[in-house]
Write a protein that holds these residues in place. Structure first.
Motif, PDB file in Angstrom:
ATOM      1  N   VAL A 160       2.744  -6.216  -0.769  1.00 29.71           N
ATOM      2  CA  VAL A 160       1.338  -6.595  -0.827  1.00 29.71           C
ATOM      3  C   VAL A 160       0.678  -5.701  -1.876  1.00 29.71           C
ATOM      4  O   VAL A 160       0.878  -4.485  -1.869  1.00 29.71           O
ATOM      5  CB  VAL A 160       0.640  -6.384   0.537  1.00 29.71           C
ATOM      6  CG1 VAL A 160      -0.805  -6.850   0.466  1.00 29.71           C
ATOM      7  CG2 VAL A 160       1.385  -7.103   1.648  1.00 29.71           C
ATOM      8  N   THR A 161      -0.080  -6.313  -2.766  1.00 25.51           N
ATOM      9  CA  THR A 161      -0.756  -5.542  -3.801  1.00 25.51           C
ATOM     10  C   THR A 161      -2.236  -5.425  -3.484  1.00 25.51           C
ATOM     11  O   THR A 161      -2.898  -6.425  -3.209  1.00 25.51           O
ATOM     12  CB  THR A 161      -0.601  -6.217  -5.171  1.00 25.51           C
ATOM     13  OG1 THR A 161       0.788  -6.297  -5.480  1.00 25.51           O
ATOM     14  CG2 THR A 161      -1.307  -5.414  -6.254  1.00 25.51           C
ATOM     15  N   VAL A 162      -2.727  -4.227  -3.503  1.00 21.43           N
ATOM     16  CA  VAL A 162      -4.166  -4.018  -3.438  1.00 21.43           C
ATOM     17  C   VAL A 162      -4.609  -3.640  -4.840  1.00 21.43           C
ATOM     18  O   VAL A 162      -4.199  -2.598  -5.365  1.00 21.43           O
ATOM     19  CB  VAL A 162      -4.537  -2.915  -2.430  1.00 21.43           C
ATOM     20  CG1 VAL A 162      -6.043  -2.676  -2.448  1.00 21.43           C
ATOM     21  CG2 VAL A 162      -4.063  -3.286  -1.035  1.00 21.43           C
ATOM     22  N   PRO A 163      -5.410  -4.515  -5.487  1.00 19.84           N
ATOM     23  CA  PRO A 163      -5.750  -4.253  -6.879  1.00 19.84           C
ATOM     24  C   PRO A 163      -6.641  -3.027  -7.027  1.00 19.84           C
ATOM     25  O   PRO A 163      -7.347  -2.635  -6.099  1.00 19.84           O
ATOM     26  CB  PRO A 163      -6.481  -5.520  -7.315  1.00 19.84           C
ATOM     27  CG  PRO A 163      -6.878  -6.217  -6.072  1.00 19.84           C
ATOM     28  CD  PRO A 163      -5.990  -5.755  -4.973  1.00 19.84           C
ATOM     29  N   GLY A 164      -6.573  -2.483  -8.208  1.00 24.13           N
ATOM     30  CA  GLY A 164      -7.364  -1.295  -8.490  1.00 24.13           C
ATOM     31  C   GLY A 164      -6.492  -0.265  -9.154  1.00 24.13           C
ATOM     32  O   GLY A 164      -5.278  -0.435  -9.273  1.00 24.13           O
ATOM     33  N   GLU A 165      -7.130   0.772  -9.585  1.00 20.60           N
ATOM     34  CA  GLU A 165      -6.365   1.806 -10.264  1.00 20.60           C
ATOM     35  C   GLU A 165      -5.606   2.628  -9.249  1.00 20.60           C
ATOM     36  O   GLU A 165      -6.185   3.191  -8.315  1.00 20.60           O
ATOM     37  CB  GLU A 165      -7.283   2.707 -11.078  1.00 20.60           C
ATOM     38  CG  GLU A 165      -6.504   3.712 -11.894  1.00 20.60           C
ATOM     39  CD  GLU A 165      -7.402   4.470 -12.863  1.00 20.60           C
ATOM     40  OE1 GLU A 165      -6.875   5.315 -13.586  1.00 20.60           O
ATOM     41  OE2 GLU A 165      -8.618   4.215 -12.864  1.00 20.60           O
ATOM     42  N   MET A 166      -4.330   2.683  -9.465  1.00 26.73           N
ATOM     43  CA  MET A 166      -3.487   3.378  -8.514  1.00 26.73           C
ATOM     44  C   MET A 166      -2.970   4.660  -9.124  1.00 26.73           C
ATOM     45  O   MET A 166      -2.561   4.691 -10.261  1.00 26.73           O
ATOM     46  CB  MET A 166      -2.317   2.488  -8.140  1.00 26.73           C
ATOM     47  CG  MET A 166      -1.240   3.270  -7.463  1.00 26.73           C
ATOM     48  SD  MET A 166       0.280   2.407  -7.261  1.00 26.73           S
ATOM     49  CE  MET A 166       1.192   3.714  -6.459  1.00 26.73           C
ATOM     50  N   ILE A 167      -3.016   5.702  -8.355  1.00 29.21           N
ATOM     51  CA  ILE A 167      -2.430   6.970  -8.778  1.00 29.21           C
ATOM     52  C   ILE A 167      -1.177   7.190  -7.941  1.00 29.21           C
ATOM     53  O   ILE A 167      -1.256   7.306  -6.718  1.00 29.21           O
ATOM     54  CB  ILE A 167      -3.415   8.120  -8.574  1.00 29.21           C
ATOM     55  CG1 ILE A 167      -4.651   7.878  -9.433  1.00 29.21           C
ATOM     56  CG2 ILE A 167      -2.760   9.452  -8.902  1.00 29.21           C
ATOM     57  CD1 ILE A 167      -5.809   8.773  -9.102  1.00 29.21           C
ATOM     58  N   GLU A 168      -0.051   7.197  -8.607  1.00 33.84           N
ATOM     59  CA  GLU A 168       1.185   7.397  -7.872  1.00 33.84           C
ATOM     60  C   GLU A 168       1.291   8.842  -7.422  1.00 33.84           C
ATOM     61  O   GLU A 168       1.061   9.764  -8.185  1.00 33.84           O
ATOM     62  CB  GLU A 168       2.384   7.028  -8.744  1.00 33.84           C
ATOM     63  CG  GLU A 168       3.694   7.282  -8.024  1.00 33.84           C
ATOM     64  CD  GLU A 168       4.786   6.288  -8.399  1.00 33.84           C
ATOM     65  OE1 GLU A 168       4.456   5.262  -9.032  1.00 33.84           O
ATOM     66  OE2 GLU A 168       5.938   6.543  -8.051  1.00 33.84           O
ATOM     67  N   ARG A 169       1.642   8.995  -6.178  1.00 33.58           N
ATOM     68  CA  ARG A 169       1.772  10.344  -5.648  1.00 33.58           C
ATOM     69  C   ARG A 169       3.234  10.730  -5.581  1.00 33.58           C
ATOM     70  O   ARG A 169       4.057   9.949  -5.108  1.00 33.58           O
ATOM     71  CB  ARG A 169       1.177  10.408  -4.239  1.00 33.58           C
ATOM     72  CG  ARG A 169      -0.345  10.409  -4.280  1.00 33.58           C
ATOM     73  CD  ARG A 169      -0.941  10.063  -2.940  1.00 33.58           C
ATOM     74  NE  ARG A 169      -2.007   9.098  -3.153  1.00 33.58           N
ATOM     75  CZ  ARG A 169      -2.841   8.684  -2.221  1.00 33.58           C
ATOM     76  NH1 ARG A 169      -2.711   9.106  -0.997  1.00 33.58           N
ATOM     77  NH2 ARG A 169      -3.788   7.833  -2.507  1.00 33.58           N
ATOM     78  N   PRO A 170       3.548  11.928  -6.035  1.00 31.76           N
ATOM     79  CA  PRO A 170       4.946  12.348  -5.946  1.00 31.76           C
ATOM     80  C   PRO A 170       5.353  12.534  -4.490  1.00 31.76           C
ATOM     81  O   PRO A 170       4.518  12.882  -3.640  1.00 31.76           O
ATOM     82  CB  PRO A 170       4.965  13.674  -6.701  1.00 31.76           C
ATOM     83  CG  PRO A 170       3.559  14.150  -6.696  1.00 31.76           C
ATOM     84  CD  PRO A 170       2.673  12.940  -6.624  1.00 31.76           C
ATOM     85  N   LEU A 171       6.604  12.292  -4.237  1.00 33.64           N
ATOM     86  CA  LEU A 171       7.106  12.514  -2.884  1.00 33.64           C
ATOM     87  C   LEU A 171       7.071  14.010  -2.591  1.00 33.64           C
ATOM     88  O   LEU A 171       7.592  14.809  -3.364  1.00 33.64           O
ATOM     89  CB  LEU A 171       8.545  11.994  -2.787  1.00 33.64           C
ATOM     90  CG  LEU A 171       9.174  12.033  -1.403  1.00 33.64           C
ATOM     91  CD1 LEU A 171       8.468  11.059  -0.464  1.00 33.64           C
ATOM     92  CD2 LEU A 171      10.661  11.701  -1.499  1.00 33.64           C
TER      93      LEU A 171
END
Ligand SMILES: [Cu+2]
Length: 316
Positions: free
Chosen positions: A160-171
């Motif tokens: 499921v995609t929630v649009p918007g700017e996403m900041i990937e978080r490191p594990l």
């Protein structure tokens, strides 16, 4: 919340993509899995070499399995809705209760952040609805964990995609201690592929062991593990239930888990105390089992407050 849930294409993780089949994905659940259990991990097979011994994939990789298909449906902003289409193509409306609920919906972002475990409401037409648990933009994976009446337990997954700017978080780095809502939870034991490993989570608060955990969904703890990379889903339950005369309400809750491969996993422990459900998260690394019968590796110094670094995370 502000987010508008939009449904993107369904990333169907076809079984064929994964060259190897894995060992038992779902472990220590109420359903016996004796027919496929094998504990002969005396050598150190690679995941590929082990392929073929297991007869099913871990849960959550498929959007459709055994004739049942997870179908998200349009929902108003602030809500997530879906149904399960049965073998006849019609929405399933009858489910068995497992762990107090007919449906467990787990969501996590693809970067393994944002985990939530919620319980949607079933409408008579077979539509499940829940206030959106998707807390922000990004690529999410939603897992429906259920048992259709007359069928076997299934976990289906859909992107499921929630649009918007996403900041990937490191594990986050592997750790054996974490804090949540003022509780400190420590982990002993490490999962190893191909064998059942004991994982014990111990809850304390303000330096004192918590000995009055409250039953939540029929257990003192619920543990979900997601594999980094494909979010293979393992739902693990403690051996022992509240009121069985031998299971104590903390501070320790022990789980029996078998992971399907080496790699990094994120563990999510739901436990209830003070009338609230708390979720403690850990990153663990499953290494290949050492040769021989070495016990589950555990750090020589059980966590005095180590929260970073990799104390005893597995290679001995
Ligand atoms: Cu649940």
């Amino acid at each position: 919340m502000r987010t508008v849930t939009r449904l993107a294409g369904f990333a169907v993780g076809l079984a064929a993509v994964f060259g190897a089949t894995y060992g038992i994905g779902r472990v220590a659940d109420t359903a016996p899995v004796a027919e496929s259990r094998h504990d002969d991990a005396t050598t150190t097979p690679t995941a590929d070499e082990r392929g073929g011994t297991g007869d099913r994939l871990p849960g959550g990789l498929l959007v459709s399995e055994h004739g049942y298909t997870l179908e998200p449906v349009d929902a108003p902003a602030g809500e997530f809705a879906f149904r399960i289409a049965g073998p006849d193509g019609r929405p399933v409306t009858r489910y068995d209760v497992a762990h107090d609920k007919q449906m467990h919906l787990i969501v996590a972002r693809r970067d393994l952040s944002g985990f939530r475990h919620v319980h949607p409401e079933l409408a008579p037409d077979g539509t499940w609805r829940v206030d959106t648990p998707l807390a922000g933009p990004g690529q999410w994976r939603a897992f429906a964990d259920f048992t259709p009446t007359g069928g076997e337990p299934l976990t289906l997954g859909v992107d499921v995609t929630v649009p918007g700017e996403m900041i990937e978080r490191p594990l986050p780095a592997p750790a054996t201690s974490t804090t949540v809502d003022g509780y400190t939870v420590t982990l002993t034991g490490a999962p190893q592929p191909g064998r059942t490993s004991s994982l014990t989570l111990t809850v304390s608060r303000d330096g004192q062991p918590v000995t009055d955990l409250e039953p939540y969904l029929g257990a003192y703890g619920h543990l979900v593990a997601l594999r980094r990379g494909d979010l293979a889903y393992l739902h693990v339950h403690p051996d022992g239930t509240p009121g069985d005369g031998r299971t104590r309400p903390g501070p320790a809750v022990t789980f029996l888990a078998e992971v399907p491969s080496t790699g990094s996993y994120r563990l999510y422990l739901d436990f209830q105390h003070g009338g609230r459900v708390h979720t403690a998260e850990f990153t663990v690394v499953a290494d290949a089992a050492p040769t021989g019968d070495a016990p589950t590796p555990s750090g020589p110094a059980p966590t005095g407050g180590a929260d970073h670094g990799t104390p005893g995370h597995g290679h001995n």
